[in-house]
Motif scaffolding. Structure first.
Motif, PDB file in Angstrom:
ATOM      1  N   PRO A 219      49.495  10.466   5.388  1.00  9.08           N
ATOM      2  CA  PRO A 219      49.022  12.241   6.073  1.00  9.08           C
ATOM      3  C   PRO A 219      47.564  11.688   4.874  1.00  9.08           C
ATOM      4  O   PRO A 219      47.643  11.330   3.888  1.00  9.08           O
ATOM      5  N   PRO A 220      46.016  12.720   4.954  1.00  6.50           N
ATOM      6  CA  PRO A 220      45.232  12.899   4.559  1.00  6.50           C
ATOM      7  C   PRO A 220      45.361  13.799   3.625  1.00  6.50           C
ATOM      8  O   PRO A 220      45.996  14.319   3.539  1.00  6.50           O
ATOM      9  N   ARG A 221      44.569  13.317   2.441  1.00  2.00           N
ATOM     10  CA  ARG A 221      44.031  14.273   1.035  1.00  2.00           C
ATOM     11  C   ARG A 221      42.753  13.955   0.897  1.00  2.00           C
ATOM     12  O   ARG A 221      42.269  13.536   0.947  1.00  2.00           O
ATOM     13  N   LEU A 222      42.541  15.600   0.040  1.00  2.00           N
ATOM     14  CA  LEU A 222      41.375  15.744  -0.668  1.00  2.00           C
ATOM     15  C   LEU A 222      41.764  16.549  -1.759  1.00  2.00           C
ATOM     16  O   LEU A 222      42.747  17.160  -1.821  1.00  2.00           O
ATOM     17  N   LEU A 223      41.290  15.327  -2.954  1.00  2.00           N
ATOM     18  CA  LEU A 223      41.734  16.104  -4.555  1.00  2.00           C
ATOM     19  C   LEU A 223      40.195  16.514  -5.110  1.00  2.00           C
ATOM     20  O   LEU A 223      39.006  15.253  -5.068  1.00  2.00           O
ATOM     21  N   ALA A 224      40.047  17.088  -5.713  1.00  2.00           N
ATOM     22  CA  ALA A 224      39.086  17.286  -6.597  1.00  2.00           C
ATOM     23  C   ALA A 224      39.513  17.447  -7.674  1.00  2.00           C
ATOM     24  O   ALA A 224      40.636  18.245  -7.848  1.00  2.00           O
ATOM     25  N   ILE A 225      38.708  17.123  -8.888  1.00  2.00           N
ATOM     26  CA  ILE A 225      39.126  17.198 -10.112  1.00  2.00           C
ATOM     27  C   ILE A 225      37.954  17.909 -10.654  1.00  2.00           C
ATOM     28  O   ILE A 225      37.024  17.275 -10.546  1.00  2.00           O
ATOM     29  N   HIS A 226      38.583  18.597 -11.529  1.00  2.00           N
ATOM     30  CA  HIS A 226      37.515  19.733 -12.371  1.00  2.00           C
ATOM     31  C   HIS A 226      37.174  20.099 -14.106  1.00  2.00           C
ATOM     32  O   HIS A 226      38.727  19.005 -14.133  1.00  2.00           O
ATOM     33  N   TYR A 227      36.324  19.327 -14.072  1.00  2.00           N
ATOM     34  CA  TYR A 227      35.942  19.152 -14.962  1.00  2.00           C
ATOM     35  C   TYR A 227      35.031  19.911 -16.582  1.00  2.00           C
ATOM     36  O   TYR A 227      33.802  20.603 -15.640  1.00  2.00           O
ATOM     37  N   ASP A 228      36.140  20.692 -16.835  1.00  2.00           N
ATOM     38  CA  ASP A 228      34.647  22.367 -18.119  1.00  2.00           C
ATOM     39  C   ASP A 228      35.485  21.504 -19.399  1.00  2.00           C
ATOM     40  O   ASP A 228      36.106  22.076 -20.414  1.00  2.00           O
ATOM     41  N   GLY A 229      33.998  20.872 -19.605  1.00  2.00           N
ATOM     42  CA  GLY A 229      34.148  20.366 -20.641  1.00  2.00           C
ATOM     43  C   GLY A 229      32.809  21.501 -21.739  1.00  2.00           C
ATOM     44  O   GLY A 229      33.071  22.256 -22.420  1.00  2.00           O
ATOM     45  N   ILE A 230      32.434  22.850 -20.782  1.00  2.00           N
ATOM     46  CA  ILE A 230      31.642  23.678 -21.366  1.00  2.00           C
ATOM     47  C   ILE A 230      32.185  24.789 -21.057  1.00  2.00           C
ATOM     48  O   ILE A 230      32.196  24.997 -19.578  1.00  2.00           O
ATOM     49  N   ALA A 231      31.823  26.263 -20.506  1.00  2.00           N
ATOM     50  CA  ALA A 231      32.567  27.186 -19.792  1.00  2.00           C
ATOM     51  C   ALA A 231      31.399  27.236 -18.715  1.00  2.00           C
ATOM     52  O   ALA A 231      32.236  28.330 -17.994  1.00  2.00           O
TER      53      ALA A 231
END
Length: 476
Positions: A219-231
């Motif tokens: 089955p399909p997937r949606l992947l979100a990768i979050h990068y928080d180098g600053i607040a």
């Protein structure tokens, strides 16, 4: 990982290294062999009588200042396909900056071979490059240290993307990509993963992504990768097409066209590689990378030509060609990303989307389509600076008829089979609000490296995107 160090004299090198230099390098030893090799007006290469080196390669001056045709890399590629030493000594005393970036990425990318997948009996006695000695003048070292560090991080992102894309599609399913991304991201505290499974994809009304993936057993997937180098601060968004295998669906591809379709997820793999590079460099930004993952398969539930699906922003799309699935998953992912971050600084998507862009631009240039002139200019400049160039194709209302449908808001392919690449971009532009600067990169020609009739993942356009991001940070 391939290591490196700076040296200021060839006396600092280890025995049995491979020396690669320009013929006029002033730091070369004054020996009869070197002097004879310097008389050549072309590449001079020897493995004999060159102690303490295992090999000496002197290349014409022009190669070190040619960012356009990659003549330096083309000369080195066959030599390093079967290296004679684990260490290379590279003369960087007088080299164009763009050529140096290309050279470093090429050298650091020697860390991955298809044999690393352990699907073929490997020759364990074969030599691999493990270390680079950079021959420079003392006054050059400080500036070069930053460039080397950045290019190694870029290459590491490319390596992650290449390794993932090279895995056969029976293993590299949408869920496999998610699991591998989670594993790689866990090494960086600033990265976190958010996953939508098939039920959540339905709940959040990503009907285009679901339509493409519902015919497959994976089955399909949606992947979100979050990068928080600053607040706090604006979020930069990147979206990648992740079709882990593309049969064409009921609009079945012929065998020759289907053979390399495990690479139809290079856009998504490159988004992952980009985020890993950013995290390694500790860049002071906020980023969201979205991977739209599905397998376009044939089965009882496969989408049918003529069916209509609804995206998460409410627009309906007539699917008049099931082999134009990439723009469907991208459209939903772009809309989803823009809803999550309506004030995004920009949104860039990338995809192995159309064979037509290869016919237009060949294998060297990334196709760029955007209506945002500052973003177009910035990407153009970044491409020239790092040697991963783009070329713009038109994108305006003259393409409107190419996506008109009598039954839905849009159709996914033009009935006249014209302007395929630009028509796909015109479809996509409906899914990013005009308040967010948006650009589409068609990387069908550049995402693979082709040699001797074989194709492997290239990791492009990660260098372009990092260079653009670094410049955007400087100007922000």
């Amino acid at each position: 990982m391939i290591t490196y160090q700076f040296i200021h004299s060839l006396t600092e090198t280890q025995p049995e290294s491979h020396l690669i230099a320009r013929a006029s390098c002033p730091l070369l030893p004054d020996t009869p062999l070197i002097n004879e090799m310097r008389q050549q007006d072309k590449t001079a290469d020897t493995c004999f009588g060159c102690a303490p080196f295992a090999r000496i390669t002197l290349l014409p001056e022009a190669f070190w200042h040619d960012p356009l045709t990659e003549s330096l890399l083309n000369a080195l590629r066959p030599l390093l396909a079967a290296p004679v030493s684990t260490r290379v000594v590279i003369d960087v005393t007088d080299i164009n900056d763009t050529v140096l970036m290309q050279l470093l990425r090429f050298l650091f990318n020697q860390a991955h071979r298809l044999s690393d997948l352990q699907l073929k009996k490997a020759d364990h006695a074969s030599v691999r490059v493990c270390h680079i000695d950079a021959l420079c003048l003392p006054a050059q070292q400080k500036r070069l240290e930053t460039l080397f560090r950045q290019q190694q991080a870029i290459a590491n992102g490319m390596l992650a993307a290449r390794r993932l894309a090279d895995i056969p599609s029976d293993r590299c399913t949408p869920q496999f990509v998610v699991t591998e991304a989670q594993r790689l991201c866990s090494a960086f505290p600033a990265l976190r993963c958010e996953v939508l499974d098939e039920k959540q994809i339905i709940e959040q009304r990503l009907g285009l992504l679901y339509a493409v993936g519902k015919g497959a057993t994976c089955p399909p997937r949606l992947l979100a990768i979050h990068y928080d180098g600053i607040a706090e601060g604006p979020v930069r968004c990147y979206v990648g097409k992740g079709i882990t295998f593309d049969t064409g669906g009921l609009w079945l591809k012929e065998g020759a066209g289907m053979y390399t379709m495990k690479y139809d997820m290079c856009g998504a793999a490159n988004v992952l590689g980009l985020l890993l590079t950013v995290a390694q460099l500790h860049l002071p930004v906020r980023i969201m990378g979205v991977l739209a993952l599905a397998e376009n398969a044939i089965g009882p539930d496969a989408m049918q030509p003529g069916s209509v699906a609804r995206a998460c922003n409410g627009l309906t799309v007539e699917i008049n060609n099931t082999d134009a699935e990439g723009r469907l998953v991208l459209a939903d992912a772009i809309a989803w990303a823009s809803q999550r971050h309506p004030q995004a600084r920009y949104l860039i998507d990338m995809a192995t989307l159309t064979g037509a862009v290869v016919k237009a631009l060949g294998y060297e240039l990334n196709g760029l389509m955007t209506q945002d002139e500052p973003l177009r200019q910035a990407l153009n400049v970044a491409g020239k600076q790092c040697g991963d160039e783009v070329w713009s194709l038109p994108l305006d209302a003259r393409l409107k008829k190419q996506t008109e449908s009598t039954i839905a808001d849009l159709c996914n392919t033009p009935g006249n089979n014209a302007a395929i690449s630009a028509s796909a971009a015109w479809l996509l532009h409906h899914f990013c609000p005009p308040t967010i600067p948006w650009a589409h990169l068609d990387i069908s020609g550049t995402a693979l490296w082709r040699e001797n009739g074989k194709s492997v993942a290239s990791g492009r356009p990660i260098p372009l995107l990092v260079e653009h991001l670094l410049e955007d940070i400087r100007q922000a």
